[in-house]
Design a protein around this motif. Sequence first.
Motif, mmCIF file in Angstrom:
data_model
loop_
_atom_site.group_PDB
_atom_site.id
_atom_site.type_symbol
_atom_site.label_atom_id
_atom_site.label_comp_id
_atom_site.label_asym_id
_atom_site.label_seq_id
_atom_site.Cartn_x
_atom_site.Cartn_y
_atom_site.Cartn_z
ATOM 1 N N UNK A 131 4.583 -11.175 7.748
ATOM 2 C CA UNK A 131 3.957 -12.547 7.996
ATOM 3 C C UNK A 131 3.224 -11.928 9.768
ATOM 4 N N UNK A 132 3.781 -11.423 10.157
ATOM 5 C CA UNK A 132 3.447 -10.986 11.009
ATOM 6 C C UNK A 132 2.854 -9.587 11.645
ATOM 7 N N UNK A 168 -3.165 -2.137 3.100
ATOM 8 C CA UNK A 168 -2.704 -2.663 3.168
ATOM 9 C C UNK A 168 -2.192 -3.745 3.958
ATOM 10 N N UNK A 169 -3.713 -4.286 4.218
ATOM 11 C CA UNK A 169 -3.334 -5.523 4.591
ATOM 12 C C UNK A 169 -2.940 -7.171 3.457
ATOM 13 N N UNK A 170 -3.557 -6.461 2.038
ATOM 14 C CA UNK A 170 -3.321 -6.559 0.739
ATOM 15 C C UNK A 170 -2.535 -7.071 0.331
ATOM 16 N N UNK A 171 -1.343 -5.885 0.010
ATOM 17 C CA UNK A 171 0.166 -5.939 0.008
ATOM 18 C C UNK A 171 0.616 -6.954 0.922
ATOM 19 N N UNK A 172 0.437 -6.701 2.521
ATOM 20 C CA UNK A 172 1.569 -7.422 2.873
ATOM 21 C C UNK A 172 1.087 -8.977 2.938
ATOM 22 N N UNK A 173 -0.027 -9.689 2.354
ATOM 23 C CA UNK A 173 -0.107 -11.042 1.793
ATOM 24 C C UNK A 173 0.765 -11.007 0.417
ATOM 25 N N UNK A 174 1.386 -9.817 -0.503
ATOM 26 C CA UNK A 174 1.428 -10.004 -1.730
ATOM 27 C C UNK A 174 3.381 -10.123 -1.361
ATOM 28 N N UNK A 229 1.300 1.020 10.983
ATOM 29 C CA UNK A 229 1.000 1.590 9.226
ATOM 30 C C UNK A 229 2.839 2.504 9.478
ATOM 31 N N UNK A 230 2.937 2.640 10.924
ATOM 32 C CA UNK A 230 4.390 2.936 10.656
ATOM 33 C C UNK A 230 5.316 1.934 10.657
ATOM 34 N N UNK A 231 4.772 0.813 11.434
ATOM 35 C CA UNK A 231 5.834 -0.577 11.655
ATOM 36 C C UNK A 231 5.858 -1.347 9.850
ATOM 37 N N UNK A 232 4.833 -1.038 9.095
ATOM 38 C CA UNK A 232 4.925 -1.445 7.489
ATOM 39 C C UNK A 232 6.169 -1.269 6.745
ATOM 40 N N UNK A 233 5.603 0.572 7.126
ATOM 41 C CA UNK A 233 6.825 1.515 6.612
ATOM 42 C C UNK A 233 8.407 0.680 6.747
ATOM 43 N N UNK A 234 8.580 0.805 8.128
ATOM 44 C CA UNK A 234 9.862 0.170 8.531
ATOM 45 C C UNK A 234 10.274 -1.068 7.333
ATOM 46 N N UNK A 235 9.020 -1.882 7.387
ATOM 47 C CA UNK A 235 9.190 -2.686 7.286
ATOM 48 C C UNK A 235 9.775 -2.872 5.522
ATOM 49 N N UNK A 236 8.937 -2.000 4.785
ATOM 50 C CA UNK A 236 9.666 -1.680 3.570
ATOM 51 C C UNK A 236 10.322 -1.637 3.295
#
Length: 199
Positions: free
Chosen positions: A153-154, A96-102, A169-176
């Motif tokens: 970025x945040x 997840x860290x890697x993919x957020x950076x990508x 991780x839920x926040x990440x899926x909302x960002x997606x």
Amino acid sequence: MRQTIVRDVSDLPTYGYGPRSGPWWGAMGFMALEGMGFAIAIGAYLYLYAVNPTWPISAAPPDLWPGTVETVLYLLSVIPNEYTSRVAHRQDLRKTRLMLIVMALIGIALLILRGFEFAHLNTRWDNSAYGSIVWLILGLHTTHLATDVGDTVVLAVLMFTRHAKPRRFSDVTDNVFYWNFVVLAWLPLYVLLDWVPRL
């Protein structure tokens, strides 16, 4: 005798994914409002197009290459974006860290390309009604792009801190989910801004 029924809800999760998440519904409402904003701007563009005998007004059509390169990059970004959702659902912190950076780097690249696109519109915002509506529409979408890049970025930074908890991780899926909206919103705008002036 009056009875009070009480249920112990302490074992219920404090976060969820998709429609089971409060922020997901907030994003849905936000996208509905933004979608209406885009619809109004598109309507204004088409009205101006219909009432003017020449289009674009006092300008050449925008150069195709910035918008086209952006469109290709937007479409390709759906692949790593969906992978980001999958690894976030699995709560795989490293991936997840890697993919957020990508995704943050893709967003930054798109913002840089957007700068080139503004420079290649071949009109100023104060040149004519055509220039004003083109700059308005591109500015609206740029605001959405920049908002999502900032959010990404945040989230990436938070995932490298002690705040990298299951709820994030839920926040990440909302960002997606929101990124998919940014991509889908761009496709009709690309046709409108880059191809309609060539009709």
